[in-house]
Every structure is written in C-alpha cells, then in structure tokens.
Design an enzyme around this catalytic site. Structure first.
Site, PDB file in Angstrom:
ATOM      1  N   ASP A  27      57.675 -10.130  22.707  1.00  0.00           N
ATOM      2  CA  ASP A  27      56.791  -9.008  22.389  1.00  0.00           C
ATOM      3  C   ASP A  27      57.208  -7.720  23.086  1.00  0.00           C
ATOM      4  O   ASP A  27      57.384  -7.686  24.306  1.00  0.00           O
ATOM      5  CB  ASP A  27      55.355  -9.346  22.775  1.00  0.00           C
ATOM      6  N   ASP A  56      62.667 -11.942  26.214  1.00  0.00           N
ATOM      7  CA  ASP A  56      61.233 -11.913  25.983  1.00  0.00           C
ATOM      8  C   ASP A  56      61.047 -11.480  24.532  1.00  0.00           C
ATOM      9  O   ASP A  56      61.949 -10.868  23.935  1.00  0.00           O
ATOM     10  CB  ASP A  56      60.576 -10.928  26.953  1.00  0.00           C
TER      11      ASP A  56
END
Length: 276
Positions: A20, A18
């Site tokens: 962020d 992922d």
C-alpha cells in the site's frame, strides 16, 4: 538501473516490497470496500466508514496506534465472512480496482529486479485473500500477508493467525532468507511507512518510497535513497505482453492472417492476368 544480472553461483537475492502506497496508490484492503458492500458483506454505513478510512490513509498514513485500531476494526468487520465469497469478489473485481492504481515506477522496478535475477516478494499487512491475487497480478514470486483464522464453517472467526506488521515483517524476511538462501546484505526493500523500519533495516539496500515524515527523516539520516512514485498506470497499457491473447488465439490469428495474405495475392495475380 539496478546493476547486472545476479550470479546464481552465489547466494540468491530478493527485492521486498510493501504494498500500500509503495506499489499501489491506495490501501489494498479498503479499496475493495465497495465490492464487499455490493456483495452483501458490509452495509452502506460501513462502506462509507471504510471510504473515510481510505481518505485518512491517503492523506496522512497511519501511525502505530492507528494501525492497531484499524487491525481491530477490520478483524471485527470480517468476522463471519465466508472466505470463498471474499476470494470470488476479489477475483472478479481485481483488474478493475487494482490495475489502474499500480505505480508505473514500482512496476518498472519489479521488472528490473526480475531481469537482474532477483525474486520479488510482496510483504503486506493486508489479508492474504487480497494480497495473494495482487501479487500474482504483479508477477511477484512470493507473498507475505496477514492471515485470519478460518473456522470449520469456512468463515473468518475474527481472530488473527498471523499479523504481518512492523517487526513481524522483518522476522518473515529473515525466515525467508534462511529457507530460500537469500543474501540479505545484497537484497533490496521498499516501503512508505516508518512502521516498516525493521523490514528496511534487514537488507543491504533499503529504499523509502513516498515516505511519511518519520520515515523520510530516518532515511535522510541513514543515507537511504528516497523515491517518489506518482504515476499510477494500467499494467495492460505499459506491458502489452500481459494482456496478450492466449497462444491458441495467436496461432489462429496468424493462420487467419496468412490465409488473408494468400487470398489477396491470388486476387492480385488473377486481376493482373485479366488485365493482360
């Protein structure tokens, strides 16, 4: 350490990240709000609103309902934006905005996975126009990101073609595994959010990074490793090779250094001769 180099005679493997608050310390999309404002894409009020959204994201993250509202907000916000202009703004400000907020720990993990022979894949809910350049900056092999519909006029229509969120991230990983030959049981995944539980559950080595409360609870219950990333650092500072000048510059520098050395030797010999 992550173990020995993969045996490529077996199925390939990958590490899925992922973006962020897992690889970078902020929201990749919201980080560019000031640049979009300066580029005339949004007004001052909208810029302030996205700054507040960034604050909320950093303090507590976003749950499913908040993520849906954020998707609707951003979709409406970018309606009518010229795609090429967006790409140019991101390219011009990428290093200034993203480079300083990359977690040192994440950059090290990406290095280790590459060294072990694994592909690195960024899987992000942010738009492809933002995520793809960041993936290139990080040296990722592939990127999965949200895609917006682009009209015949080259502008976003405000409609979402593909939303990389929740279960769709897991589906994308499975599709990649099938097309690329990844052995998911030997693959790795990293995320900070409980909304990525489906993604984490598709691999044999899931990791919770700076997890929200729900993900932390699930990770502890399932025996998944919990990692704490807290050292943002510029890639140029930790990886000098990434900021090395192009090869012709290096060759010119080497020639210049050799010439300077030869000159010094000639001068020293001449000086010794005159003294003698």
């Amino acid at each position: 350490m992550l173990g020995v180099v993969e045996n490529h005679s077996l199925h390939r493997t990958a590490a899925f990240f992922d973006l962020d608050k897992t690889v970078i310390a902020k929201s990749s999309t919201l980080t560019f709000s000031k640049s979009f404002y300066q580029g005339g894409l949004i007004n001052r009020r909208t810029a302030l609103r996205t700054a507040y959204a960034q604050f909320v994201f950093l303090v507590g993250g976003l749950d499913h309902d908040q993520m849906e509202r954020m998707r609707e907000y951003l979709s409406a916000l970018c309606r009518g934006w010229n795609v090429q202009q967006v790409k140019e703004i991101v390219a011009e400000t990428l290093h200034d905005l993203i480079d300083p907020i990359i977690y040192d720990e994440a950059a090290s993990l990406i290095e280790e996975h590459h060294t072990a022979g694994r592909d690195v894949v960024i899987v992000s809910t942010s738009g492809a126009e933002v995520v793809e350049p960041i993936g290139e900056l990080l040296g990722a092999d592939r990127v999965v990101a949200t895609r917006m519909v682009v009209g015949d006029d080259g502008c976003f229509t405000g409609e979402v073609e593909y939303y990389a969120y929740g279960p769709t991230k897991a589906e994308a990983i499975k599709e990649l595994a099938e097309s690329e030959g990844y052995d998911l049981a030997r693959c790795y995944a990293y995320s900070d959010s409980a909304t990525d539980l489906p993604m984490l559950g598709t691999v044999g080595h899931p990791h919770a990074v700076n997890p929200d409360r729900t993900l932390r609870r699930e990770a502890l219950a399932r025996g998944w490793p919990v990692l704490d990333f807290h050292r943002p650092v510029r890639l140029k500072q930790r990886l000098p090779s990434l900021s090395a000048p192009p090869r012709p510059v290096l060759v010119a520098a080497a020639i210049g250094a050799a010439a300077a050395t030869a000159g010094l030797m000639w001068y020293a010999n001449r000086r010794r001769g005159s003294v003698a």
